[in-house]
Scaffold this motif. Sequence first.
Motif, mmCIF file in Angstrom:
data_model
loop_
_atom_site.group_PDB
_atom_site.id
_atom_site.type_symbol
_atom_site.label_atom_id
_atom_site.label_comp_id
_atom_site.label_asym_id
_atom_site.label_seq_id
_atom_site.Cartn_x
_atom_site.Cartn_y
_atom_site.Cartn_z
ATOM 1 N N THR A 124 0.800 -1.224 0.000
ATOM 2 C CA THR A 124 0.000 0.000 0.000
ATOM 3 C C THR A 124 0.835 1.278 0.000
ATOM 4 N N ASP A 125 2.175 1.123 -0.033
ATOM 5 C CA ASP A 125 3.022 2.304 -0.176
ATOM 6 C C ASP A 125 3.110 2.756 -1.630
ATOM 7 N N ASN A 126 2.634 1.936 -2.559
ATOM 8 C CA ASN A 126 2.618 2.305 -3.974
ATOM 9 C C ASN A 126 1.571 3.392 -4.191
ATOM 10 N N PRO A 127 1.915 4.509 -4.823
ATOM 11 C CA PRO A 127 0.933 5.580 -5.015
ATOM 12 C C PRO A 127 -0.230 5.184 -5.928
ATOM 13 N N ASP A 128 -0.040 4.157 -6.732
ATOM 14 C CA ASP A 128 -1.112 3.651 -7.592
ATOM 15 C C ASP A 128 -1.847 2.542 -6.850
ATOM 16 N N PHE A 129 -3.032 2.848 -6.311
ATOM 17 C CA PHE A 129 -3.719 1.870 -5.470
ATOM 18 C C PHE A 129 -4.110 0.624 -6.253
ATOM 19 N N MET A 130 -4.188 0.716 -7.575
ATOM 20 C CA MET A 130 -4.501 -0.474 -8.363
ATOM 21 C C MET A 130 -3.345 -1.477 -8.358
ATOM 22 N N GLU A 131 -2.178 -1.042 -7.862
ATOM 23 C CA GLU A 131 -1.035 -1.949 -7.736
ATOM 24 C C GLU A 131 -0.898 -2.512 -6.320
ATOM 25 N N TRP A 132 -1.782 -2.132 -5.417
ATOM 26 C CA TRP A 132 -1.787 -2.759 -4.098
ATOM 27 C C TRP A 132 -2.128 -4.231 -4.256
ATOM 28 N N ARG A 133 -1.664 -5.070 -3.328
ATOM 29 C CA ARG A 133 -1.625 -6.504 -3.593
ATOM 30 C C ARG A 133 -2.289 -7.359 -2.510
ATOM 31 N N VAL A 134 -2.528 -8.596 -2.901
ATOM 32 C CA VAL A 134 -3.016 -9.624 -1.978
ATOM 33 C C VAL A 134 -2.437 -10.952 -2.456
ATOM 34 N N ASN A 135 -2.037 -11.816 -1.514
ATOM 35 C CA ASN A 135 -1.531 -13.128 -1.909
ATOM 36 C C ASN A 135 -2.343 -14.232 -1.252
ATOM 37 N N VAL A 136 -2.056 -15.460 -1.639
ATOM 38 C CA VAL A 136 -2.874 -16.592 -1.211
ATOM 39 C C VAL A 136 -2.767 -16.852 0.293
ATOM 40 N N LYS A 137 -1.721 -16.322 0.940
ATOM 41 C CA LYS A 137 -1.592 -16.423 2.394
ATOM 42 C C LYS A 137 -2.296 -15.283 3.114
ATOM 43 N N SER A 138 -2.819 -14.326 2.350
ATOM 44 C CA SER A 138 -3.441 -13.127 2.914
ATOM 45 C C SER A 138 -2.480 -12.383 3.833
ATOM 46 N N SER A 139 -1.276 -12.152 3.347
ATOM 47 C CA SER A 139 -0.299 -11.372 4.121
ATOM 48 C C SER A 139 -0.876 -10.000 4.443
ATOM 49 N N GLY A 140 -0.775 -9.612 5.704
ATOM 50 C CA GLY A 140 -1.200 -8.280 6.115
ATOM 51 C C GLY A 140 -2.653 -8.134 6.502
ATOM 52 N N ARG A 141 -3.444 -9.207 6.383
ATOM 53 C CA ARG A 141 -4.861 -9.117 6.761
ATOM 54 C C ARG A 141 -5.331 -10.471 7.254
ATOM 55 N N ALA A 142 -5.893 -10.497 8.458
ATOM 56 C CA ALA A 142 -6.443 -11.726 9.005
ATOM 57 C C ALA A 142 -7.931 -11.861 8.717
ATOM 58 N N LEU A 143 -8.662 -10.738 8.740
ATOM 59 C CA LEU A 143 -10.097 -10.724 8.444
ATOM 60 C C LEU A 143 -10.470 -9.392 7.817
ATOM 61 N N LEU A 144 -11.511 -9.395 7.026
ATOM 62 C CA LEU A 144 -12.251 -8.196 6.655
ATOM 63 C C LEU A 144 -13.414 -8.096 7.627
ATOM 64 N N MET A 145 -13.691 -6.907 8.161
ATOM 65 C CA MET A 145 -14.757 -6.769 9.148
ATOM 66 C C MET A 145 -15.682 -5.613 8.760
ATOM 67 N N LEU A 146 -16.967 -5.806 8.982
ATOM 68 C CA LEU A 146 -17.975 -4.776 8.738
ATOM 69 C C LEU A 146 -18.692 -4.501 10.050
#
Length: 263
Positions: A124-146
């Motif tokens: 998420t340090d990339n200024p182009d948010f469309m280049e922000w990433r996710v991998n199959v291990k879900s690095s950096g996020r354990a859950l999405l919460m609402l």
Amino acid sequence: MSAIERIGLTPGQIQGFVDDGFVKIEAAFSAKLARLGRDELWADMGLSPDEPQNWTQPVVRLGFKSSPPFVEAANTPQLHNAYDQLVGPGRWLAPEGVGTFPIRFPSPESPGDDGWHVDVSFGTDNPDFMEWRVNVKSSGRALLMLFLFSDVGPNDAPTKIRKGSHAAIARELLPYGEAGASLRQLSATGYASTENCEVELATGAAGTVYLCHPFLVHAAQAHRGQRPRFMAQPPLLPKREFDPNLPPSPVQIAIRQACGLTI
């Protein structure tokens, strides 16, 4: 501590999370905390619940909130139990607040942010948010919460959830390995692999929380009701990378089942 706080999620709810990609927890935090939170958010916007003539935008976005009502809402005993059950004891960081807040107002206009998507979790340090990433291990996020800070009915712009879509996304992410896929890569097909999923609406009374798999495909929608919708969509952050030496959590089990890997 009440019986429900001791018991936590039932086996059926946990299996539902693995299969559908989310679990709905009613009264996860109190109506009083929800009201205190709304009062702060109204003040931050410079708007009033009694002056609808000033609600001129379909959505107002506010950032992370770390004042006491929000910290307490995210850290109730019931939610801590659920975090343990879905992510694993000792594998998540206690939330220091909640955010962001896309506050949606009744409006005939399109909100302009209602496309299907997955929340990305690193790069998420990339200024182009469309280049922000996710991998199959879900690095950096354990859950999405609402977190629902107001009552949300079917006409009140509830978030749309594609049930079971997390499994299709897990399979799509597998070939990308550790580096993961960018939001641009994931969205290139318009999430066509999930278009036949049943759609669930994230409705409920103020104090309801949806704990969602990080790969769940979801979307905003226009508000056709009468009262603004107050909802926060924070991540639950992992304490560290998934450890293959530990028993797999329901988050990991869902990924492994989707990818045909040994559980």
